[in-house]
Design a protein around this motif. Structure first.
Motif, PDB file in Angstrom:
ATOM      1  N   GLU A 166     -17.039  85.612 -46.022  1.00 49.02           N
ATOM      2  CA  GLU A 166     -16.264  86.138 -47.151  1.00 49.02           C
ATOM      3  C   GLU A 166     -15.539  87.428 -46.761  1.00 49.02           C
ATOM      4  O   GLU A 166     -14.371  87.632 -47.097  1.00 49.02           O
ATOM      5  N   THR A 209     -27.983  84.193 -48.421  1.00 42.33           N
ATOM      6  CA  THR A 209     -26.902  84.880 -49.129  1.00 42.33           C
ATOM      7  C   THR A 209     -27.440  86.129 -49.815  1.00 42.33           C
ATOM      8  O   THR A 209     -28.354  86.046 -50.637  1.00 42.33           O
ATOM      9  N   LEU A 210     -26.902  87.267 -49.434  1.00 48.04           N
ATOM     10  CA  LEU A 210     -27.195  88.519 -50.121  1.00 48.04           C
ATOM     11  C   LEU A 210     -26.054  88.808 -51.084  1.00 48.04           C
ATOM     12  O   LEU A 210     -24.919  88.359 -50.871  1.00 48.04           O
ATOM     13  N   THR A 211     -26.328  89.548 -52.139  1.00 42.55           N
ATOM     14  CA  THR A 211     -25.273  89.850 -53.112  1.00 42.55           C
ATOM     15  C   THR A 211     -25.141  91.362 -53.295  1.00 42.55           C
ATOM     16  O   THR A 211     -26.111  92.111 -53.148  1.00 42.55           O
ATOM     17  N   TYR A 212     -23.916  91.767 -53.618  1.00 41.40           N
ATOM     18  CA  TYR A 212     -23.593  93.185 -53.716  1.00 41.40           C
ATOM     19  C   TYR A 212     -22.732  93.437 -54.951  1.00 41.40           C
ATOM     20  O   TYR A 212     -22.008  92.545 -55.413  1.00 41.40           O
ATOM     21  N   ARG A 255     -16.611  86.403 -56.331  1.00 43.40           N
ATOM     22  CA  ARG A 255     -17.637  86.964 -57.208  1.00 43.40           C
ATOM     23  C   ARG A 255     -18.251  85.877 -58.088  1.00 43.40           C
ATOM     24  O   ARG A 255     -17.567  85.052 -58.677  1.00 43.40           O
ATOM     25  N   ARG A 256     -19.585  85.884 -58.146  1.00 41.64           N
ATOM     26  CA  ARG A 256     -20.326  84.937 -58.979  1.00 41.64           C
ATOM     27  C   ARG A 256     -21.401  85.689 -59.769  1.00 41.64           C
ATOM     28  O   ARG A 256     -22.154  86.461 -59.190  1.00 41.64           O
ATOM     29  N   ARG A 259     -21.683  89.418 -59.154  1.00 37.84           N
ATOM     30  CA  ARG A 259     -22.036  89.946 -57.838  1.00 37.84           C
ATOM     31  C   ARG A 259     -21.172  89.303 -56.752  1.00 37.84           C
ATOM     32  O   ARG A 259     -20.744  88.148 -56.883  1.00 37.84           O
ATOM     33  N   PRO A 261     -21.022  87.714 -53.083  1.00 39.45           N
ATOM     34  CA  PRO A 261     -21.937  87.151 -52.081  1.00 39.45           C
ATOM     35  C   PRO A 261     -21.533  87.539 -50.667  1.00 39.45           C
ATOM     36  O   PRO A 261     -20.354  87.705 -50.363  1.00 39.45           O
ATOM     37  N   ALA A 262     -22.535  87.677 -49.812  1.00 43.57           N
ATOM     38  CA  ALA A 262     -22.312  87.855 -48.372  1.00 43.57           C
ATOM     39  C   ALA A 262     -23.188  86.842 -47.658  1.00 43.57           C
ATOM     40  O   ALA A 262     -24.419  86.893 -47.743  1.00 43.57           O
ATOM     41  N   THR A 263     -22.549  85.896 -46.983  1.00 44.81           N
ATOM     42  CA  THR A 263     -23.258  84.808 -46.317  1.00 44.81           C
ATOM     43  C   THR A 263     -23.710  85.222 -44.924  1.00 44.81           C
ATOM     44  O   THR A 263     -22.956  85.845 -44.175  1.00 44.81           O
TER      45      THR A 263
END
Length: 291
Positions: A166, A209-212, A255-256, A259, A261-263
């Protein structure tokens, strides 16, 4: 790999030197992958007396390895001296619990592509999320093969090509510079292991997947663990506010549920250094190739 995509080893070292103090608090993914790698050892029968932790960071695997292998010593090696020093500073609270017949932890500053160790000195090489910082991962694997004793185990993790996809996409339309490191495909990694002489390689992959809250938070986390842009094709100057604003705008469609996502494509692998082949008389078998 093109020169623009290659990592600058001096920048890698400097980046991790600067991140040594903030690494432990920010390395959520690295610590989780470490736990999952340790769990995989439940299914592997091996009793090494010397373990090389290649690319040890601040030593997040050392306690688990020492506890699991009660008669082993660990050599924790990292490119950044500050990281190696932090690993070494962990020793006092382990001393009473884990010491057997002398010190069981040695922290070393060194490069996984040129290991400062004798051949066949280790029964296991462990490497958690370090190989991706090598320009020549096959050279790193060859060095790991060299320091392993026959019958020894290599267990490692790395990142695959979809990692930070992303963020890479958000930068693509902004400028022509390289902003996100390129990662090696799992199948290519498996081929490298075979080419280096490893036997029975096993590879698998999972997506984490981390979210920010926003792009700045993601980039702060990457900087805190030393994982920001260290490619030779990086911009010569720091990114300005206008560029970062464009990147943030490009990232927004991903954005979902509030947040971003960072894969992270996490690759796991293990392989063995084969024992020498022997004939019926016990003598070594040497293959002679026709000219």
């Amino acid at each position: 790999m093109s020169d623009a995509l290659a990592v600058d080893k001096r920048l890698v070292r400097r980046s991790f030197e600067q991140a040594a103090a903030t690494y432990d608090a920010a390395a959520v993914l690295q610590n989780e992958v470490c736990r999952r790698m340790l769990a995989r050892l439940d299914y592997i029968k091996i009793e090494p007396t010397t373990i090389l932790d290649a690319g040890s960071g601040t030593g997040n695997a050392v306690a688990g390895l020492l506890a699991r292998y009660s008669r082993a010593r660990v050599i924790a090696l990292d490119l950044a001296l500050a990281m190696a020093r932090r690993t070494g500073s962990r020793r006092p609270w382990w001393r009473g619990l884990f010491e057997w017949s002398g010190p069981r932890l040695t922290a070393v500053c060194g490069d996984i592509e040129q290991l400062p160790l004798a051949s066949a000195c280790a029964g296991m090489v462990w490497s958690n999320l370090a190989i991706q910082w090598s320009n020549e991962p096959q050279r790193a694997f060859a060095e790991m093969h060299r320091v392993l004793a026959p019958g020894g185990l290599l267990l490692f993790s790395s990142f695959g090509p979809d990692t930070l996809k992303e963020l890479r996409a958000a930068f693509q339309s902004v400028d022509r510079h390289t902003h996100v490191h390129r990662f090696t495909d799992m199948h290519d990694v498996g081929d490298m292991l075979v080419a280096c002489g490893f036997a029975d390689p096993v590879m698998d992959m999972e997506v984490v997947t981390l979210t920010y809250a926003d792009v700045r938070e993601l980039m702060r986390d990457l900087k805190a663990i030393g994982a920001h842009n260290v490619t030779r094709g990086r911009p010569a100057a720091l990114a300005g506010k206008s560029l970062l604003a464009k990147v943030a705008q490009n990232y927004e469609p991903a954005r979902r549920e509030g947040r971003l996502p960072a894969t992270f494509e996490v690759i796991y692998g293990h392989a063995w250094k084969p024992l020498p082949r022997v004939g019926p008389t016990g003598r070594p078998v040497i293959d002679i190739k026709p000219r």
